[in-house]
Design a protein around this motif. Structure first.
Motif, mmCIF file in Angstrom:
data_model
loop_
_atom_site.group_PDB
_atom_site.id
_atom_site.type_symbol
_atom_site.label_atom_id
_atom_site.label_comp_id
_atom_site.label_asym_id
_atom_site.label_seq_id
_atom_site.Cartn_x
_atom_site.Cartn_y
_atom_site.Cartn_z
ATOM 1 N N UNK A 126 0.834 -1.201 0.000
ATOM 2 C CA UNK A 126 0.000 0.000 0.000
ATOM 3 C C UNK A 126 0.868 1.251 0.000
ATOM 4 N N UNK A 127 1.923 1.249 0.837
ATOM 5 C CA UNK A 127 2.852 2.389 0.885
ATOM 6 C C UNK A 127 3.503 2.614 -0.473
ATOM 7 N N UNK A 128 3.827 1.474 -1.128
ATOM 8 C CA UNK A 128 4.452 1.562 -2.443
ATOM 9 C C UNK A 128 3.529 2.276 -3.426
ATOM 10 N N UNK A 129 2.233 1.870 -3.429
ATOM 11 C CA UNK A 129 1.276 2.504 -4.343
ATOM 12 C C UNK A 129 1.180 3.986 -4.031
ATOM 13 N N UNK A 130 1.160 4.307 -2.706
ATOM 14 C CA UNK A 130 0.990 5.702 -2.276
ATOM 15 C C UNK A 130 2.187 6.549 -2.704
ATOM 16 N N UNK A 131 3.412 6.055 -2.397
ATOM 17 C CA UNK A 131 4.607 6.836 -2.746
ATOM 18 C C UNK A 131 4.728 6.988 -4.257
ATOM 19 N N UNK A 132 4.293 5.932 -4.974
ATOM 20 C CA UNK A 132 4.348 6.032 -6.428
ATOM 21 C C UNK A 132 3.443 7.150 -6.916
ATOM 22 N N UNK A 133 2.241 7.228 -6.308
ATOM 23 C CA UNK A 133 1.312 8.282 -6.725
ATOM 24 C C UNK A 133 1.858 9.647 -6.369
#
Lengths: 218, 215
Positions: B199-206
């Motif tokens: 989830x953090x990965x998706x967030x930081x990517x965004x």
């Protein structure tokens, strides 16, 4: 230091025995995982939405569990459910269950990129059911997926080392037993590391050969 | 399963998080350094790094942990299980991170590098002002993916006696003669940890990242 390596060399037979176990576990585990993974991949690509969602959910969940946890569940947990496996079978069971999810996911990713043309042409020629899968779809997937399957094979080789914790007599276990008997930690574990290295390079060379074959067939 | 057992599992989760975090803090910058050495084709060092990466990538974490824990003390350096664990996780992940950083560097726009050079920027300034701000965004998905793999391989450190989640679960199982419940709870904790990371990965990517293919 040289003397330490001499001690390890004297007990090379134990390392070879461990290595054989590592190879057998990897090959049998990978073949079964590939076979079951192919069936799961068919579910992942199903035209029915509920089937797709449920199977994808299970595959994603499996990929969140550490391998050792799965090995523990198979070794210590299954007896609570009345299924007693010895440590070798429990280890193999864990390898198969764990890697089925990865193999299925690898094949799904290739399958998506597969053109519709070959499948449509095959149906036009009257291929359907299992023959469509065994003659048309999976041969293409296996050839295209060989680098990813090779990577997974290396992952399995490395994961088998975890099985030393449930006392499966594989390569790390053999090195560990030599080291605890003669206290030659550096020599024993470096020997194991070098053997793993050679094994992984062998897999990479194999992938290279298969890729060349795939190139010729194209 | 009692509350005390659950708490000791949570304590194990804390140990897993702290040691994995330390491993990441060691492995990500070390990986960048190794990647730069390979990218810059530094004489002598570059081939050594190549061998290091190849060797470490095919070494199981368990074997590496045993090697570090038992062999380093024979060289006269005192090392505890915690230090051995951080070294294992850090050195292992550095090899994979090296390849992630290196592929980011190889894909870096040559036009920008030439432009920076023609403005007379020194290599250090070029790296700080031009390369790095873009590089870490491009490499983030790969790096976070490698972090989830690190958490999944972290049970390896149980082999030298660190009581992280997996070992805590087997201990409770051995005490209560009922191993299934603590193991299922431990599995649940891992799933939560990894789902949070993804989830953090998706967030930081965004927020920062470029649209890259997340594994």
């Amino acid at each position: 230091m040289t003397r330490d390596f001499g001690v390890v060399w004297e007990h090379a037979d134990r390392l070879v025995e461990g290595l054989l176990n590592t190879i057998i576990l990897t090959l049998v585990g990978a073949s079964l995982a590939l076979l079951i993974g192919s069936l799961v991949a068919i579910l992942l690509m199903s035209s029915s939405r509920p089937v797709r969602l449920i199977s994808q959910g299970i595959v994603d969940l499996m990929r969140c569990i550490p391998f050792l946890m799965l090995a523990y569940l198979a070794y210590y947990g299954l007896p609570s459910l009345g299924l007693n496996l010895d440590n070798w079978t429990a280890g193999l069971f864990a390898i198969v269950v764990y890697n089925t999810a990865y193999m299925a996911e690898i094949m799904r990713s290739i399958w998506i990129g597969l053109g519709r043309e070959s499948i449509e042409a095959a149906t036009a020629f009257g291929f359907r059911g299992p023959r469509l899968y065994t003659r048309i779809i999976f041969p293409q997937i296996f050839l295209a997926a060989s680098p990813m399957i090779g990577n997974q094979l290396i992952q399995i080789i490395k994961d088998t080392a975890f099985l030393t914790i449930i006392a499966v007599p594989e390569l790390t276990h053999a090195a560990s037993s030599i080291q605890s008997q003669y206290f030659v930690p550096f020599a024993a574990f470096i020997a194991a590391v070098l053997i793993y290295w050679a094994l992984c390079m062998l897999v990479e060379a194999g992938v290279f050969v298969v890729e060349r074959l795939a190139e010729v067939r194209r | 399963m009692t509350t005390a057992a659950f708490l000791s599992l949570l304590q194990g989760a804390g140990v897993t998080l702290v040691l994995s975090g330390a491993g990441i803090a060691l492995g990500v910058p070390l990986g960048l350094l190794l990647g730069l050495i390979r990218w810059g084709r530094v004489p002598v060092l570059s081939p050594i790094v190549m061998v290091y990466v190849s060797l470490l990538r095919s070494t199981p974490a368990v074997t590496l942990c045993l090697l570090i824990f038992f062999a380093i003390p024979t060289m006269g350096i005192d090392i505890g299980p915690w230090t051995a664990s951080v070294l294992t996780l850090g050195l292992n992940t550095a090899a994979f991170n090296c390849e992630i950083w290196r592929s980011g560097l190889n894909n870096f726009s040559p036009d920008q590098l030439e432009a920076a050079r023609s403005f007379g920027m020194t290599p250090a300034l070029r790296f700080r002002r031009i390369i790095f701000p873009q590089l870490w965004r491009a490499c983030l998905p790969g790096l976070v993916n490698e972090m989830t793999l690190l958490i999944k391989s972290s049970p390896a450190i149980a082999v030298v006696g660190v009581v992280e989640i997996t070992r805590a679960a087997t201990r409770i199982g051995a005490q209560t003669y009922d191993p299934l419940p603590p193991m299922l709870v431990a599995t649940g904790i891992y799933i939560v940890l990894i789902v949070v990371f993804v989830g953090l990965q998706r967030l930081t990517e965004r927020l920062y990242g470029q649209a890259g293919a997340a594994a």
